[in-house]
Design an enzyme around this catalytic site. Structure first.
Site, PDB file in Angstrom:
ATOM      1  N   PRO A  98       4.515   0.397  -0.146  1.00 14.00           N
ATOM      2  CA  PRO A  98       3.397  -0.185   0.610  1.00 14.00           C
ATOM      3  C   PRO A  98       3.122   0.603   1.885  1.00 14.00           C
ATOM      4  CG  PRO A  98       5.401  -1.465   0.935  1.00 14.00           C
ATOM      5  CD  PRO A  98       5.724  -0.429  -0.103  1.00 14.00           C
ATOM      6  N   GLY A 100       0.618   0.096   4.882  1.00 12.21           N
ATOM      7  CA  GLY A 100      -0.456  -0.542   5.638  1.00 12.21           C
ATOM      8  C   GLY A 100      -1.207   0.610   6.286  1.00 12.21           C
ATOM      9  N   SER A 129       0.155  -3.318   0.680  1.00 11.93           N
ATOM     10  CA  SER A 129       0.672  -3.848   1.944  1.00 11.93           C
ATOM     11  C   SER A 129      -0.054  -5.148   2.316  1.00 11.93           C
ATOM     12  CB  SER A 129       0.441  -2.815   3.055  1.00 11.93           C
ATOM     13  OG  SER A 129       0.643  -3.385   4.325  1.00 11.93           O
ATOM     14  N   GLN A 151       3.226  -6.593  -1.097  1.00 10.15           N
ATOM     15  CA  GLN A 151       4.227  -6.581  -0.014  1.00 10.15           C
ATOM     16  C   GLN A 151       3.845  -7.632   1.016  1.00 10.15           C
ATOM     17  OE1 GLN A 151       3.416  -4.939   3.342  1.00 10.15           O
ATOM     18  NE2 GLN A 151       5.253  -6.013   4.043  1.00 10.15           N
ATOM     19  N   THR A 179       9.146  -7.687   3.146  1.00  7.78           N
ATOM     20  CA  THR A 179       9.719  -6.731   4.101  1.00  7.78           C
ATOM     21  C   THR A 179      10.418  -7.474   5.232  1.00  7.78           C
ATOM     22  OG1 THR A 179       8.015  -5.133   3.558  1.00  7.78           O
ATOM     23  CG2 THR A 179       9.162  -4.802   5.648  1.00  7.78           C
ATOM     24  N   HIS A 279      12.274   2.044   6.286  1.00  6.23           N
ATOM     25  CA  HIS A 279      10.864   2.099   6.689  1.00  6.23           C
ATOM     26  C   HIS A 279      10.472   3.538   7.043  1.00  6.23           C
ATOM     27  CE1 HIS A 279       8.035  -1.355   7.523  1.00  6.23           C
ATOM     28  NE2 HIS A 279       7.264  -0.344   7.855  1.00  6.23           N
TER      29      HIS A 279
HETATM   30  C1  LIG Z   1       1.758   4.811   7.799  1.00  5.32           C
HETATM   31  C2  LIG Z   1       2.820   3.949   7.194  1.00  5.32           C
HETATM   32  C3  LIG Z   1       2.560   2.591   7.043  1.00  5.32           C
HETATM   33  C4  LIG Z   1       3.510   1.760   6.453  1.00  5.32           C
HETATM   34  N1  LIG Z   1       3.219   0.445   6.270  1.00  5.32           N
HETATM   35  C5  LIG Z   1       4.105  -0.365   5.666  1.00  5.32           C
HETATM   36  C6  LIG Z   1       3.769  -1.716   5.406  1.00  5.32           C
HETATM   37  O1  LIG Z   1       2.672  -2.171   5.681  1.00  5.32           O
HETATM   38  N2  LIG Z   1       4.723  -2.491   4.839  1.00  5.32           N
HETATM   39  C7  LIG Z   1       5.961  -2.014   4.503  1.00  5.32           C
HETATM   40  O2  LIG Z   1       6.787  -2.763   3.990  1.00  5.32           O
HETATM   41  N3  LIG Z   1       6.285  -0.728   4.720  1.00  5.32           N
HETATM   42  C8  LIG Z   1       5.392   0.119   5.278  1.00  5.32           C
HETATM   43  N4  LIG Z   1       5.701   1.423   5.478  1.00  5.32           N
HETATM   44  C9  LIG Z   1       6.993   1.945   5.024  1.00  5.32           C
HETATM   45  C10 LIG Z   1       6.875   2.470   3.590  1.00  5.32           C
HETATM   46  O3  LIG Z   1       6.646   1.429   2.678  1.00  5.32           O
HETATM   47  C11 LIG Z   1       8.148   3.205   3.160  1.00  5.32           C
HETATM   48  O4  LIG Z   1       9.250   2.338   3.318  1.00  5.32           O
HETATM   49  C12 LIG Z   1       8.386   4.492   3.960  1.00  5.32           C
HETATM   50  O5  LIG Z   1       7.181   5.207   4.121  1.00  5.32           O
HETATM   51  C13 LIG Z   1       9.386   5.362   3.225  1.00  5.32           C
HETATM   52  O6  LIG Z   1       9.663   6.507   3.944  1.00  5.32           O
HETATM   53  P1  LIG Z   1       9.215   7.950   3.463  1.00  5.32           P
HETATM   54  O7  LIG Z   1       7.736   7.965   3.686  1.00  5.32           O
HETATM   55  O8  LIG Z   1       9.963   8.875   4.329  1.00  5.32           O
HETATM   56  O9  LIG Z   1       9.607   8.067   2.009  1.00  5.32           O
HETATM   57  C14 LIG Z   1       4.757   2.290   6.041  1.00  5.32           C
HETATM   58  C15 LIG Z   1       5.010   3.660   6.186  1.00  5.32           C
HETATM   59  C16 LIG Z   1       4.047   4.477   6.739  1.00  5.32           C
HETATM   60  C17 LIG Z   1       4.346   5.951   6.851  1.00  5.32           C
END
Ligand SMILES: Cc1cc2nc3c(=O)[nH]c(=O)nc-3n(C[C@H](O)[C@H](O)[C@H](O)COP(=O)(O)O)c2cc1C
Length: 316
Positions: A98, A100, A129, A151, A179, A279
């Protein structure tokens, strides 16, 4: 023989022979192309890490400490990468995490829809998300036959929480991904420096703004009174979760539930799936890389499936 996921490379080479430059962003060009295509504030938000970024870097570095042993001359020659997750058969063990704000990563600011369409085309499940530019019920109509997951950031307001869960279930999402690592926002200097938090400008709030259990607390529709809508959002967003909350979520839905951001090798109960992640280093800086923690989580999980992300980069 079943389709091989690597076969798309044949198309790339064949197109090159016809003088067509590949449309796929290979190597580091993914990041460069994003920086060229996205508005600066979107690119900055997407790439921001917590603190000095050491966890973001550690997540990536951890991958160079591990390797794989490719197995050859085994039969049958057909590769079967399919897995069972959330009661569904998936063609591969990949999924879209996800993001966002992915809604802002398309020229029309409907990137959630674009990602769902990519999910339909590839069979790779998409996790929507809580923060979207397009409301959840409209996004899933673009995901075709591919299962989608929702999510959830569990709001402190139980009526709104129940409504979001119910909407996810009735819209056709196959699982809830709850989350648990973001009840307080990570300290992200790159965003703080510029006051860059798109939700505070009213972006990616559609799942809230289209919910009567959110809008009934406002004197005017969010579009007419953003500050009041955001003040209410700020009040209900932060909600540290406990196993008790998970049990409550279970009373609201028949959907399978994953816990995202739970990395300790001690497990209470109630989760169908554990999702090991920090995250992407955006929440607690100095957190240990997720890959290092994965073996402990998998061991403790026993027969409970484990999802994973953080530090995964390209196909290398
Ligand atoms: C710009 C951005 C927005 C994100 N938004 C969410 C979100 O809304 N909900 C959530 O559970 N994780 C969110 N994440 C975390 C991602 O789901 C994921 O856990 C993370 O990007 C994994 O790390 P990696 O990009 O290094 O593989 C977000 C990550 C990024 C980079």
């Amino acid at each position: 023989m079943a389709a091989n996921f690597g076969d798309f490379q044949d198309g790339v080479y064949a197109e090159a022979v016809r003088g067509v430059t590949t449309r796929y962003p290979f190597f580091a060009s993914i990041e460069r192309k994003a920086s060229e295509a996205l508005p600066d504030w979107v690119y900055r938000y997407a790439s921001a890490a917590a603190g000095d970024g050491r966890t973001q870097r550690a997540n990536i570095a951890a991958f160079s400490c591990y390797g794989i042993v490719p197995r050859m001359m085994v039969s049958p020659p057909e590769r079967d990468l399919s897995i069972q997750l959330f009661g569904k058969r998936l063609a591969s063990p990949m999924f879209l995490a996800p993001i966002g704000l992915v809604g802002l990563c398309a020229p029309d600011f409907h990137g959630d829809v674009a990602a769902a369409q990519a999910s339909a085309a590839t069979g790779v499940p998409y996790t929507l998300s809580t923060f979207t530019q397009t409301r959840m019920g409209d996004v899933i109509t673009h995901a075709g036959e591919t299962p989608s997951f929702f999510q959830l950031y569990l709001p402190a307001d139980r009526e709104l929480a129940a409504s979001l869960i119910n909407r996810a279930e009735t819209s056709g999402y196959s699982a809830l991904v709850v989350t648990v690592d973001s009840w307080t926002l990570g300290f992200r200097p790159m965003d703080l420096e510029r006051g860059n938090f798109p939700q505070f400008r009213g972006f990616c709030m559609q799942n809230y703004y289209t919910d009567a259990n959110f809008t009934k607390h406002l004197a005017k529709p969010p579009e007419e009174a953003q500050p009041a809508a955001l003040a209410h959002y700020t009040k209900i967003f932060a909600n540290p979760l406990s196993w008790e909350d998970l049990r409550w979520i279970r009373t609201q839905t028949k959907l399978p539930v994953a816990i995202k951001g739970f990395n300790t090798p001690t497990i209470d109960n109630g989760a169908d799936v554990l999702y090991c992640t920090n995250h992407g280093g955006r929440q607690a800086n100095s957190a240990v890389s997720t890959l290092q923690l994965l073996p402990g989580v998998v061991k403790a999980a026993g027969s409970t499936p484990v999802m994973f992300d953080s530090g995964v980069r390209s196909a290398r």
